[in-house]
Design a protein around this motif. Structure first.
Motif, PDB file in Angstrom:
ATOM      1  N   ILE A 117       0.827  -1.203   0.000  1.00 60.30           N
ATOM      2  CA  ILE A 117       0.000   0.000   0.000  1.00 60.30           C
ATOM      3  C   ILE A 117       0.863   1.256   0.000  1.00 60.30           C
ATOM      4  N   GLY A 118       2.033   1.186   0.620  1.00 59.42           N
ATOM      5  CA  GLY A 118       2.938   2.337   0.592  1.00 59.42           C
ATOM      6  C   GLY A 118       3.415   2.655  -0.821  1.00 59.42           C
ATOM      7  N   ILE A 119       3.727   1.623  -1.575  1.00 56.36           N
ATOM      8  CA  ILE A 119       4.178   1.803  -2.959  1.00 56.36           C
ATOM      9  C   ILE A 119       3.034   2.336  -3.814  1.00 56.36           C
ATOM     10  N   VAL A 120       1.851   1.753  -3.676  1.00 57.03           N
ATOM     11  CA  VAL A 120       0.683   2.194  -4.449  1.00 57.03           C
ATOM     12  C   VAL A 120       0.317   3.628  -4.084  1.00 57.03           C
ATOM     13  N   LYS A 121       0.386   3.956  -2.800  1.00 54.57           N
ATOM     14  CA  LYS A 121       0.060   5.317  -2.366  1.00 54.57           C
ATOM     15  C   LYS A 121       1.019   6.329  -3.005  1.00 54.57           C
ATOM     16  N   LYS A 122       2.287   5.967  -3.109  1.00 56.04           N
ATOM     17  CA  LYS A 122       3.262   6.862  -3.743  1.00 56.04           C
ATOM     18  C   LYS A 122       2.922   7.065  -5.219  1.00 56.04           C
ATOM     19  N   ILE A 123       2.552   6.004  -5.923  1.00 53.79           N
ATOM     20  CA  ILE A 123       2.177   6.128  -7.334  1.00 53.79           C
ATOM     21  C   ILE A 123       0.980   7.063  -7.475  1.00 53.79           C
ATOM     22  N   ILE A 124      -0.046   6.846  -6.657  1.00 46.87           N
ATOM     23  CA  ILE A 124      -1.257   7.677  -6.724  1.00 46.87           C
ATOM     24  C   ILE A 124      -0.930   9.131  -6.394  1.00 46.87           C
ATOM     25  N   SER A 125      -0.151   9.325  -5.353  1.00 45.70           N
ATOM     26  CA  SER A 125       0.225  10.681  -4.939  1.00 45.70           C
ATOM     27  C   SER A 125       1.042  11.387  -6.024  1.00 45.70           C
ATOM     28  N   ASP A 126       1.982  10.669  -6.622  1.00 47.36           N
ATOM     29  CA  ASP A 126       2.800  11.255  -7.691  1.00 47.36           C
ATOM     30  C   ASP A 126       1.952  11.613  -8.909  1.00 47.36           C
ATOM     31  N   TYR A 127       1.038  10.712  -9.291  1.00 48.91           N
ATOM     32  CA  TYR A 127       0.143  11.010 -10.413  1.00 48.91           C
ATOM     33  C   TYR A 127      -0.725  12.228 -10.105  1.00 48.91           C
ATOM     34  N   ALA A 128      -1.307  12.276  -8.920  1.00 47.69           N
ATOM     35  CA  ALA A 128      -2.165  13.401  -8.543  1.00 47.69           C
ATOM     36  C   ALA A 128      -1.373  14.709  -8.593  1.00 47.69           C
ATOM     37  N   HIS A 129      -0.153  14.662  -8.104  1.00 43.27           N
ATOM     38  CA  HIS A 129       0.698  15.853  -8.129  1.00 43.27           C
ATOM     39  C   HIS A 129       1.001  16.281  -9.563  1.00 43.27           C
ATOM     40  N   ASP A 130       1.401  15.326 -10.397  1.00 45.90           N
ATOM     41  CA  ASP A 130       1.723  15.635 -11.796  1.00 45.90           C
ATOM     42  C   ASP A 130       0.513  16.157 -12.558  1.00 45.90           C
ATOM     43  N   LEU A 131      -0.671  15.662 -12.219  1.00 45.55           N
ATOM     44  CA  LEU A 131      -1.898  16.094 -12.898  1.00 45.55           C
ATOM     45  C   LEU A 131      -2.521  17.320 -12.242  1.00 45.55           C
ATOM     46  N   ASN A 132      -1.889  17.790 -11.150  1.00 47.10           N
ATOM     47  CA  ASN A 132      -2.385  18.938 -10.388  1.00 47.10           C
ATOM     48  C   ASN A 132      -3.817  18.719  -9.909  1.00 47.10           C
ATOM     49  N   VAL A 133      -4.028  17.524  -9.344  1.00 47.69           N
ATOM     50  CA  VAL A 133      -5.342  17.140  -8.848  1.00 47.69           C
ATOM     51  C   VAL A 133      -5.255  16.923  -7.342  1.00 47.69           C
ATOM     52  N   GLU A 134      -6.221  17.484  -6.635  1.00 47.14           N
ATOM     53  CA  GLU A 134      -6.299  17.209  -5.196  1.00 47.14           C
ATOM     54  C   GLU A 134      -7.426  16.212  -4.972  1.00 47.14           C
ATOM     55  N   ILE A 135      -7.120  15.167  -4.213  1.00 48.68           N
ATOM     56  CA  ILE A 135      -8.143  14.171  -3.907  1.00 48.68           C
ATOM     57  C   ILE A 135      -8.286  14.091  -2.400  1.00 48.68           C
ATOM     58  N   THR A 136      -9.468  13.721  -1.988  1.00 50.88           N
ATOM     59  CA  THR A 136      -9.712  13.608  -0.551  1.00 50.88           C
ATOM     60  C   THR A 136      -8.940  12.415   0.007  1.00 50.88           C
ATOM     61  N   GLU A 137      -8.648  12.474   1.268  1.00 54.58           N
ATOM     62  CA  GLU A 137      -7.940  11.373   1.927  1.00 54.58           C
ATOM     63  C   GLU A 137      -8.749  10.082   1.835  1.00 54.58           C
ATOM     64  N   ASP A 138     -10.066  10.217   1.964  1.00 52.55           N
ATOM     65  CA  ASP A 138     -10.951   9.055   1.889  1.00 52.55           C
ATOM     66  C   ASP A 138     -10.864   8.383   0.513  1.00 52.55           C
ATOM     67  N   PHE A 139     -10.901   9.195  -0.546  1.00 53.67           N
ATOM     68  CA  PHE A 139     -10.819   8.638  -1.902  1.00 53.67           C
ATOM     69  C   PHE A 139      -9.431   8.055  -2.174  1.00 53.67           C
ATOM     70  N   GLU A 140      -8.398   8.739  -1.683  1.00 53.41           N
ATOM     71  CA  GLU A 140      -7.044   8.213  -1.849  1.00 53.41           C
ATOM     72  C   GLU A 140      -6.914   6.854  -1.155  1.00 53.41           C
ATOM     73  N   ASP A 141      -7.468   6.723   0.043  1.00 53.30           N
ATOM     74  CA  ASP A 141      -7.440   5.434   0.750  1.00 53.30           C
ATOM     75  C   ASP A 141      -8.173   4.356  -0.048  1.00 53.30           C
ATOM     76  N   PHE A 142      -9.325   4.730  -0.622  1.00 53.14           N
ATOM     77  CA  PHE A 142     -10.080   3.777  -1.428  1.00 53.14           C
ATOM     78  C   PHE A 142      -9.244   3.311  -2.623  1.00 53.14           C
ATOM     79  N   LEU A 143      -8.643   4.257  -3.351  1.00 54.70           N
ATOM     80  CA  LEU A 143      -7.817   3.909  -4.506  1.00 54.70           C
ATOM     81  C   LEU A 143      -6.624   3.039  -4.100  1.00 54.70           C
ATOM     82  N   CYS A 144      -5.993   3.391  -2.982  1.00 51.97           N
ATOM     83  CA  CYS A 144      -4.856   2.595  -2.501  1.00 51.97           C
ATOM     84  C   CYS A 144      -5.285   1.159  -2.231  1.00 51.97           C
ATOM     85  N   ASN A 145      -6.396   0.985  -1.551  1.00 52.37           N
ATOM     86  CA  ASN A 145      -6.890  -0.364  -1.264  1.00 52.37           C
ATOM     87  C   ASN A 145      -7.261  -1.105  -2.545  1.00 52.37           C
ATOM     88  N   PHE A 146      -7.921  -0.410  -3.447  1.00 55.26           N
ATOM     89  CA  PHE A 146      -8.347  -1.019  -4.705  1.00 55.26           C
ATOM     90  C   PHE A 146      -7.153  -1.529  -5.511  1.00 55.26           C
TER      91      PHE A 146
END
Length: 190
Positions: A117-146
């Motif tokens: 989950i740490g690796i997946v969270k980094k990928i999601i966070s990096d993509y969100a940063h590169d795309l200049n998108v802010e996501i809620t912590e709840d949605f980020e947790d959902f995506l990480c788990n998924f």
């Protein structure tokens, strides 16, 4: 030799002994006594380095896979990271199956979940940063788990049935999903 080097050698010797034991018996049947005898160390030395045999196993997997993968720039070098993990799983399917057979799918996933989950969270966070998108912590947790569940399931299938997996095709599918679905999902949150 420094204390740190000596400690690392001892840990590596214990990892090698654990892998060798898993070639001959289930993980759940391996004892600390067997490992320390194989390494010619005492029980106190084992417990100085690890709380139990699960601690040794976790350290081994972290050193051999997760710490290596974390060194990749996962948005740029994801192909190399993916190939490294797939090769590692393929080459070590005997001991991964041994662990799986001893502890079961749910326990193996629970055991490795924090690292995945740490690796997946980094990928999601990096993509969100590169795309200049802010996501809620709840949605980020959902995506990480998924995505963590998907990666874990894919890797378990790989080491259970390496002969049935076309690694090149697996990489192509992974790339399509990573490069298309994740950015699309993140952009939908704008």
């Amino acid at each position: 030799m420094t204390h740190e080097e000596s400690s690392l050698r001892t840990k590596q010797a214990l990892c090698d002994a654990l892998k060798e034991c898993m070639r001959h018996k289930p993980f759940s049947k391996i004892t600390i006594s067997e490992l320390i005898k194989e390494c010619n160390i005492n029980r106190k030395t084992f417990y100085y380095h690890f709380e139990d045999i699960y601690g040794l196993l976790k350290w081994m997997l972290e050193q051999e896979t997760f710490e290596v993968v974390k060194q990749f720039d996962l948005l740029v070098d994801y192909k190399d990271a993916f190939n490294f993990v797939v090769d590692y799983v393929s080459e070590n399917s005997y001991f991964l199956n041994c662990i799986y057979d001893s502890v079961g799918r749910d326990e193996l996933k629970r055991f490795l979940y924090q690292d995945f989950i740490g690796i997946v969270k980094k990928i999601i966070s990096d993509y969100a940063h590169d795309l200049n998108v802010e996501i809620t912590e709840d949605f980020e947790d959902f995506l990480c788990n998924f995505y963590t569940e998907a990666v874990a399931g894919m890797l378990i299938n790989l080491f259970q049935h390496p002969e049935k997996i076309d690694k090149a095709k697996m990489y192509d599918y992974f790339s399509v999903i990573l490069m298309n679905s994740l950015p699309a999902v993140l952009l939908s949150q704008k």
